[in-house]
Design an enzyme around this catalytic site. Structure first.
Site, short mmCIF file in Angstrom:
data_model
loop_
_atom_site.label_atom_id
_atom_site.label_comp_id
_atom_site.label_asym_id
_atom_site.label_seq_id
_atom_site.Cartn_x
_atom_site.Cartn_y
_atom_site.Cartn_z
N ASP A 71 60.12 41.18 37.09
CA ASP A 71 60.86 40.54 35.99
C ASP A 71 60.02 39.46 35.30
OD1 ASP A 71 63.14 42.01 35.83
OD2 ASP A 71 64.32 40.72 37.15
N CYS A 381 41.45 49.15 37.69
CA CYS A 381 41.27 48.74 39.08
C CYS A 381 40.87 49.94 39.95
CB CYS A 381 42.52 48.01 39.58
SG CYS A 381 42.10 46.82 40.88
N HIS A 507 43.31 43.84 35.60
CA HIS A 507 44.56 44.46 35.13
C HIS A 507 44.93 43.96 33.74
CE1 HIS A 507 45.82 46.33 38.98
NE2 HIS A 507 45.03 45.40 39.48
N GLU A 509 46.91 45.16 31.69
CA GLU A 509 48.33 45.38 31.39
C GLU A 509 49.18 44.13 31.65
OE1 GLU A 509 46.71 46.47 34.00
OE2 GLU A 509 47.97 46.80 35.76
N1 GLN Z 1 42.60 49.17 46.40
C1 GLN Z 1 41.63 48.67 45.47
C2 GLN Z 1 41.12 47.30 45.88
O1 GLN Z 1 41.76 46.60 46.65
C3 GLN Z 1 42.21 48.64 44.06
C4 GLN Z 1 43.34 47.68 43.90
C5 GLN Z 1 44.13 47.90 42.64
O2 GLN Z 1 44.09 48.97 42.03
N2 GLN Z 1 44.92 46.93 42.26
O3 GLN Z 1 40.08 46.89 45.42
#
Ligand code: GLN
Length: 549
Positions: A71, A381, A507, A509
């Site tokens: 949220d 990621c 990320h 997003e």
């Molecule tokens: N598992 C991977 C890492 O820890 C990617 C993590 C993710 O996609 N947020 O680096």
């Protein structure tokens, strides 16, 4: 002095308290008030970082590296503000603080109890953001009224009602008015019961927001008002909307903001300034064309697992005036044999973030398809890490290249654990989290996308690109176009000879909002649009070239 609005939920979960809270905050913000939102969750986990997506949907990460409820993502996307650790508090965190104080001897020999010690800590945190200069703090209380675990939070609100001036606090209760098809009637009884239950705990709602699939007649509104002891105008209809971004306008029509302002004696003559919001909604509702994006992940059947990614597509689609149709492709089901059948017809591929082994070979096959076919590719990621592994295996000739997350003994660990992570044993809150700066290579695709050379994005991972392999990658055409200025960690990989191929360790997003769509999503959708136009042109050329008898 800040005003406090508490939002509780009744009858069932998943009624959209977060969206109602965000919509109310949006309207108050649009009227010139400095508003923020926080969420109090009644579970024992200290934060949702240790919960898997089946339990709790996406884990949303703030600038300051807090792992929070999804949220908070809605709050940021609606309000275009940054939230922080202070905006999400769980029962676990409350108890942890109180128990730590008890161990430190801070309670001076007293018996530590739910009332007053736990409720004092809840109240302290409920008021915290109000001390930072906000005009209005909206507090969403997770769970449903009547749950054993949310009682201390409701009790804290009851106490605050007596401690704060009457005009500084109000309660909005969100409830469900079910429609019984057989009786062709909306039913108010569950709402009556839930308001009664709330009242038994000493908290009476000032406003009742009713989720409904059918419009509420005046008669129904009067009935709810009568039985639930509120004014008729304080019964607000919340019809199902075609998009969550329409809810602020629906709430404006129902005057939710003015009712709250009246109760809280918030004075303004300003009508809500929603011009850009309405322009965004127009573009969203009347797109000029359509693109199909494959979302490759292992949680695609869960609607909340990739929430921020899906919302970022909506923001970027509106800006490009295209409808983004997201095609969910389960990574576990992709094989070399079926990849073409599953992925042709798409205009772009996003390989999703994730943890663990399940579904990764499918992701790698999908990356290969996008790379070889010139299909726009965007890896986030784990998606970026899979793109690196695919390139190592199929272009660099390192057949066994892998990530040490999936294969600790691999000969070619092109993705390995970050140095500072190696000594960490605890799971909660220990990843590389939150905002970090990134320097971008001049003239790269990333540079074109961001239009600047120094950016900052949010992270949540333990593994990284292994820079020992960087020369090999760059000599074979995959380039590191973004790196952390302090540590040198690789943040962005791209293939300059491909029409659009980019993977990011962070990320993007998490920072996309209605007012500021994430540049990577905007450009990815633009590339998909171009790809789609070319594809349609080829198809129509092929059709034209069919000889007419
Ligand atoms: N598992 C991977 C890492 O820890 C990617 C993590 C993710 O996609 N947020 O680096």
């Amino acid at each position: 002095m800040a005003k406090y609005i508490f939002v509780t939920g009744g009858v069932t979960s998943s009624l959209g308290k977060g969206i109602i809270a965000a919509s109310l905050a949006k309207l108050l913000q649009a009227r010139g008030f400095n508003a923020t939102i926080q969420k109090f969750d009644p579970y024992i986990n200290v934060d949702p970082g240790t919960l898997n997506p089946y339990e709790h949907g996406e884990c949303y990460v703030t600038e300051d590296g807090a792992e929070t409820d999804l949220d908070l993502g809605h709050y940021e996307r609606f309000l275009n503000i940054h939230t922080s650790q202070a905006n999400n508090v769980t029962t676990g965190r409350i108890y942890q603080t109180v128990i730590n104080k008890e161990r430190a001897g801070d309670f001076l020999g007293k018996t530590v109890q739910v009332v007053p010690h736990i409720t004092d800590e809840i109240k302290r945190r409920m008021l915290l953001l109000g001390e930072q200069g906000y005009d209005v703090v909206i507090t969403e209380i997770g769970g449903t009224v009547g749950d054993i675990e949310s009682l201390p939070f409701i009790e804290a609100v009851r106490q605050l009602q007596w401690e704060l001036p009457e005009e500084d606090l109000m309660v909005v209760h969100l409830t469900l008015i079910p429609y019984l098809k057989a009786a062709k009637e909306l039913k108010t009884k569950p709402t009556q019961h839930s308001v009664k239950m709330l009242s038994e705990t000493g908290v009476h709602p000032d406003v009742i927001v009713c989720r409904t699939e059918e419009p509420l007649t005046n008669e129904i509104k009067r009935k709810i008002a009568l039985f639930c002891n509120v004014k008729t105008e304080a019964v607000i209809e919340a019809m199902d909307a075609s998009t969550i971004y329409e809810v602020p306008l629906l709430m404006l029509q129902e005057k939710l903001d003015t009712i709250c302002m009246r109760k809280l004696r918030l004075e303004t003559k300003k009508e809500p300034e929603l011009t850009s919001w309405i322009a965004f909604l127009d573009k969203l509702k009347y797109p000029k064309s359509k693109v199909s994006i494959g979302l490759i992940g292992k949680y695609v059947e869960l609607q909340d697992a990739y929430k921020s990614i899906l919302e970022s597509f909506i923001h970027a689609g509106a800006l490009n005036e295209v409808k983004v149709q997201v095609v969910n492709v389960h990574s576990e089901h992709i094989t070399q044999e079926n990849v073409a059948e599953k992925l042709s017809g798409l205009d772009g591929l996003l390989v999703a973030p994730g943890f663990g082994h399940r579904g990764i070979e499918g992701k790698i096959i999908a990356v290969q398809f996008a790379r070889e076919k010139g299909l726009p590719f965007f890896g986030i990621c784990l998606g970026m890490q899979m793109a690196v592994i695919e390139y190592a295996r199929n272009v660099l000739g390192l057949a066994n290249a892998h990530s040490t997350e999936m294969e600790s003994g691999t000969n070619d660990p092109v993705i390995n654990m970050m140095e500072e992570q190696k000594k960490i044993k605890m799971m909660g809150g220990t990843m590389r989290l939150g905002a970090y700066p990134c320097d971008i290579k001049e003239g790269s695709l990333a540079h074109k996308i961001y239009g600047e050379l120094h950016i900052s994005e949010r992270h949540r991972h333990r593994y990284e690109f292994n820079s020992d392999y960087l020369d090999q990658f760059e000599s074979k055409g995959m380039m590191a176009s973004g790196r952390n200025p302090q540590t040198g960690l690789v943040e962005i990989m791209e293939i300059p000879t491909h029409p659009f191929f980019i993977g990011v360790q962070y990320h993007p997003e998490l920072k996309s909002t209605v007012e500021r769509p994430a540049p990577l999503f905007v450009h990815f959708i633009a590339a998909a649009k171009q790809y789609n136009e070319k594809r349609s042109a080829t198809i129509s050329r092929l059709v034209e070239s069919v000889p007419v008898k």
